[in-house]
Design a protein around this motif. Structure first.
Motif, mmCIF file in Angstrom:
data_model
loop_
_atom_site.group_PDB
_atom_site.id
_atom_site.type_symbol
_atom_site.label_atom_id
_atom_site.label_comp_id
_atom_site.label_asym_id
_atom_site.label_seq_id
_atom_site.Cartn_x
_atom_site.Cartn_y
_atom_site.Cartn_z
ATOM 1 N N PHE A 116 0.838 -1.204 0.000
ATOM 2 C CA PHE A 116 0.000 0.000 0.000
ATOM 3 C C PHE A 116 0.863 1.240 0.000
ATOM 4 C CE2 PHE A 116 -4.121 -1.871 0.659
ATOM 5 C CZ PHE A 116 -3.907 -3.015 1.418
ATOM 6 N N PHE A 156 -4.839 5.924 1.978
ATOM 7 C CA PHE A 156 -4.136 4.804 1.382
ATOM 8 C C PHE A 156 -4.614 4.536 -0.036
ATOM 9 C CE2 PHE A 156 -1.618 2.728 4.706
ATOM 10 C CZ PHE A 156 -2.035 3.422 5.820
ATOM 11 N N GLY A 157 -3.697 4.034 -0.844
ATOM 12 C CA GLY A 157 -4.082 3.501 -2.136
ATOM 13 C C GLY A 157 -4.835 2.191 -1.968
ATOM 14 N N GLN A 158 -5.294 1.660 -3.095
ATOM 15 C CA GLN A 158 -6.144 0.479 -3.057
ATOM 16 C C GLN A 158 -5.359 -0.804 -2.850
ATOM 17 O OE1 GLN A 158 -6.006 2.881 -5.303
ATOM 18 N NE2 GLN A 158 -8.034 3.513 -5.990
#
Lengths: 115, 113
Positions: free
Chosen positions: B89, B103-105
């Motif tokens: 992440f 956060f990113g996915q």
């Protein structure tokens, strides 16, 4: 210091029941964060404490959720009248803000299953 | 809005190859970019981070690059090993002076022996 500690690790409850989770941050960390993580997604911010003051809450945090951090040490997250949509991993992180440093260290989380 | 986009969502490489994961962020005021590794059932662990005053940082087989103008940053893992297999992440503090992270996915990295 063994890092951020969370308990319980797992919680299974019936819809409508109340649950409470505990987080013990790294000692002397003045910042504490709660995040929620669902399967296949990154953690989502829920709320933030600086010492004992709750300074930010996400709009994800409905009024069924409440968090406290008495005395600026451990924190609790309570969910009232749980719903199936509350099923997720609840993560706690702590950090110590010093100058530009604000590295967040995560606990292992509490996995909540609402039946 | 508050946004961190991460690509790809899955990445499969042969052991010894390199892996690159890319993220973009929305808030030009963001000044700190950590990367976390999360193994199945375990806590997210910080593996490397970069601050906005540098363009690149290395730690053994891991490096992170930052392009503030384009608002993107990347994780580079060289000489991948099976134990690198995990979900990665990226994150950034967005619209906040509290340090909360967006956060990113996530990217599921599989390193095949």
């Amino acid at each position: 210091d063994t890092g951020v500690s969370q308990n319980p690790r797992h919680k299974i409850t019936k819809r409508g029941q109340n649950v409470t989770f505990r987080c013990d941050p790294i000692s002397e960390h003045n910042r504490l964060y709660w995040y929620r993580q669902t399967l296949g997604q990154g953690p989502e911010f829920l709320t933030y404490f600086q010492n004992e003051a709750q300074l930010e809450k996400s709009r994800l945090l409905s009024d069924r959720f409440s968090a406290e951090r008495p005395k600026g040490s451990f924190s609790t997250l309570e969910i009232q009248r749980t719903e199936q949509g509350d099923s997720a991993m609840y993560l706690c992180a702590s950090s110590f803000r010093s100058g530009r440093e604000n590295i967040q260290y995560f606990g292992a989380g509490t996995r909540l299953s609402v039946l | 809005g508050e946004n961190v986009e991460q690509h790809p969502s899955t990445l499969s490489v042969q052991e010894g190859d390199s892996a690159v994961i890319k993220c973009t962020y929305s808030d030009s005021a963001s000044n700190y970019f950590p990367w976390y590794k999360q193994e199945l059932g375990k806590r997210p662990q910080l593996i490397i981070d970069i601050r906005s005053n540098v363009g690149e940082k290395k730690d053994q087989r891991i490096a992170v690059t930052l392009n503030k103008t384009a608002k993107h940053f990347s994780l580079h893992i060289t000489e991948t090993q099976p134990e690198d297999s995990a979900v990665y992440f990226c994150a950034a503090p967005i619209s906040s002076n509290t340090g909360k992270l967006i956060f990113g996915q996530g990217t599921t990295l599989q390193v095949k022996p």
